[in-house]
Every structure is written in C-alpha cells, then in structure tokens.
Design a protein around this motif. Sequence first.
Motif, PDB file in Angstrom:
ATOM      1  N   PRO A  24       0.839  -1.202   0.000  1.00 29.11           N
ATOM      2  CA  PRO A  24       0.000   0.000   0.000  1.00 29.11           C
ATOM      3  C   PRO A  24       0.872   1.248   0.000  1.00 29.11           C
ATOM      4  CG  PRO A  24      -0.504  -1.436   1.875  1.00 29.11           C
ATOM      5  CD  PRO A  24       0.691  -2.007   1.187  1.00 29.11           C
ATOM      6  N   PRO A  25       0.343   2.343  -0.447  1.00 28.84           N
ATOM      7  CA  PRO A  25      -1.062   2.594  -0.761  1.00 28.84           C
ATOM      8  C   PRO A  25      -1.383   2.319  -2.237  1.00 28.84           C
ATOM      9  CG  PRO A  25       0.114   4.662  -0.737  1.00 28.84           C
ATOM     10  CD  PRO A  25       1.121   3.586  -0.389  1.00 28.84           C
ATOM     11  N   TYR A  26      -2.615   1.899  -2.482  1.00 28.19           N
ATOM     12  CA  TYR A  26      -3.113   1.678  -3.841  1.00 28.19           C
ATOM     13  C   TYR A  26      -4.628   1.506  -3.809  1.00 28.19           C
ATOM     14  CZ  TYR A  26      -3.004  -3.264  -2.437  1.00 28.19           C
ATOM     15  OH  TYR A  26      -3.176  -4.452  -1.769  1.00 28.19           O
ATOM     16  N   LEU A  79      -4.674   1.634   2.364  1.00 27.43           N
ATOM     17  CA  LEU A  79      -3.916   2.781   2.849  1.00 27.43           C
ATOM     18  C   LEU A  79      -2.599   2.421   3.523  1.00 27.43           C
ATOM     19  CD1 LEU A  79      -7.068   4.607   4.116  1.00 27.43           C
ATOM     20  CD2 LEU A  79      -5.551   5.451   2.322  1.00 27.43           C
ATOM     21  N   ALA A 107      -8.138   9.240  -3.140  1.00 27.46           N
ATOM     22  CA  ALA A 107      -6.801   8.737  -3.504  1.00 27.46           C
ATOM     23  C   ALA A 107      -5.997   9.814  -4.212  1.00 27.46           C
ATOM     24  CB  ALA A 107      -6.932   7.498  -4.383  1.00 27.46           C
ATOM     25  N   ILE A 146      -2.264   9.143  -4.274  1.00 25.84           N
ATOM     26  CA  ILE A 146      -2.225   7.704  -4.576  1.00 25.84           C
ATOM     27  C   ILE A 146      -2.730   7.502  -6.000  1.00 25.84           C
ATOM     28  CG2 ILE A 146      -3.107   5.427  -3.936  1.00 25.84           C
ATOM     29  CD1 ILE A 146      -3.501   6.695  -1.057  1.00 25.84           C
ATOM     30  N   ARG A 147      -1.877   6.968  -6.850  1.00 29.12           N
ATOM     31  CA  ARG A 147      -2.228   6.788  -8.267  1.00 29.12           C
ATOM     32  C   ARG A 147      -2.274   5.322  -8.695  1.00 29.12           C
ATOM     33  NH1 ARG A 147      -3.014  11.532  -8.065  1.00 29.12           N
ATOM     34  NH2 ARG A 147      -1.738  13.323  -8.482  1.00 29.12           N
ATOM     35  N   LYS A 148      -1.613   4.444  -7.928  1.00 26.73           N
ATOM     36  CA  LYS A 148      -1.510   3.038  -8.310  1.00 26.73           C
ATOM     37  C   LYS A 148      -2.873   2.345  -8.196  1.00 26.73           C
ATOM     38  CE  LYS A 148       1.039   0.284  -5.718  1.00 26.73           C
ATOM     39  NZ  LYS A 148       2.107  -0.541  -5.150  1.00 26.73           N
TER      40      LYS A 148
END
Length: 132
Positions: free
Chosen positions: A5-7, A20, A96, A101-103
Amino acid sequence: MKHQPPYLWMGPRFGVWLELTSDDSHAALQELADTLCAKFEAKIAEQYPLDFHEGDKEYWTLFMDGEELMLMRLRGSGTALGGQGRKRIQLLIHIASILGIRKRIGWRWHVWEASNTVRRLFCGRHSRVRTD
C-alpha cells in the motif's frame, strides 16, 4: 505477489478498496479515521466492535460527501477504506488523488474505464442542446 500500500484495488462486483497501509493495528485505524475526518470532513457513524479493540478485525462506517464508506482493518492485511457503487468509487478515486495515490490494482479497472468512456460518449451525444 502481494502489493505494498497505498493503492486502489477493484475487486468482485466492482467494489473498490483504497488500501492505505499494511499496519493492521487499532492505532493505525484511529489515525486514518482522524485524518479522513479532518481532511475530508468525514463523520464516524458506527464502530464495530465498540471501543478499543485489538482483535483480528474492525469495521467503522464513515459518511463522506453524502456517501457511506467502510474503514476496515484486518489482521495481516492492513487498513483500507472501501465502497461499492459509482458515486462511492468516484469518491474513493477522488480521495486517492488528493492523497497522491495513483496506483491501481485489478483487471476490473480496464472495464471501469471503458464503461466511463462509453457513458461519456452516450451522455454527451444525447445531452447536446439544439440551437436551430
């Protein structure tokens, strides 16, 4: 292979979990809830089980932007925020994005993006206003 994480993970029935942290402690859950309440004006609506708990799992219901999301910690899996349905998924994507967070994990994201493209094309074509 286990992702770190994060994803964002999209699973069965297009439910989305914003993974998270790999920290599965009550303290991590409380810290994330505090952050979501402060940063996104979330409100804690329900906690299961009530009070301090260091068992295998905890579920908290949060209301954010008129939507109900679940903040969950699971021993061995970490802490995540999840929801299902178009509005909740869009809210999780927005959260996100703000958190950087982009993944995205899961093959269903390709279907999600394709359906959004079709929806934009369909809605765009039928929402034009005629001016003649």
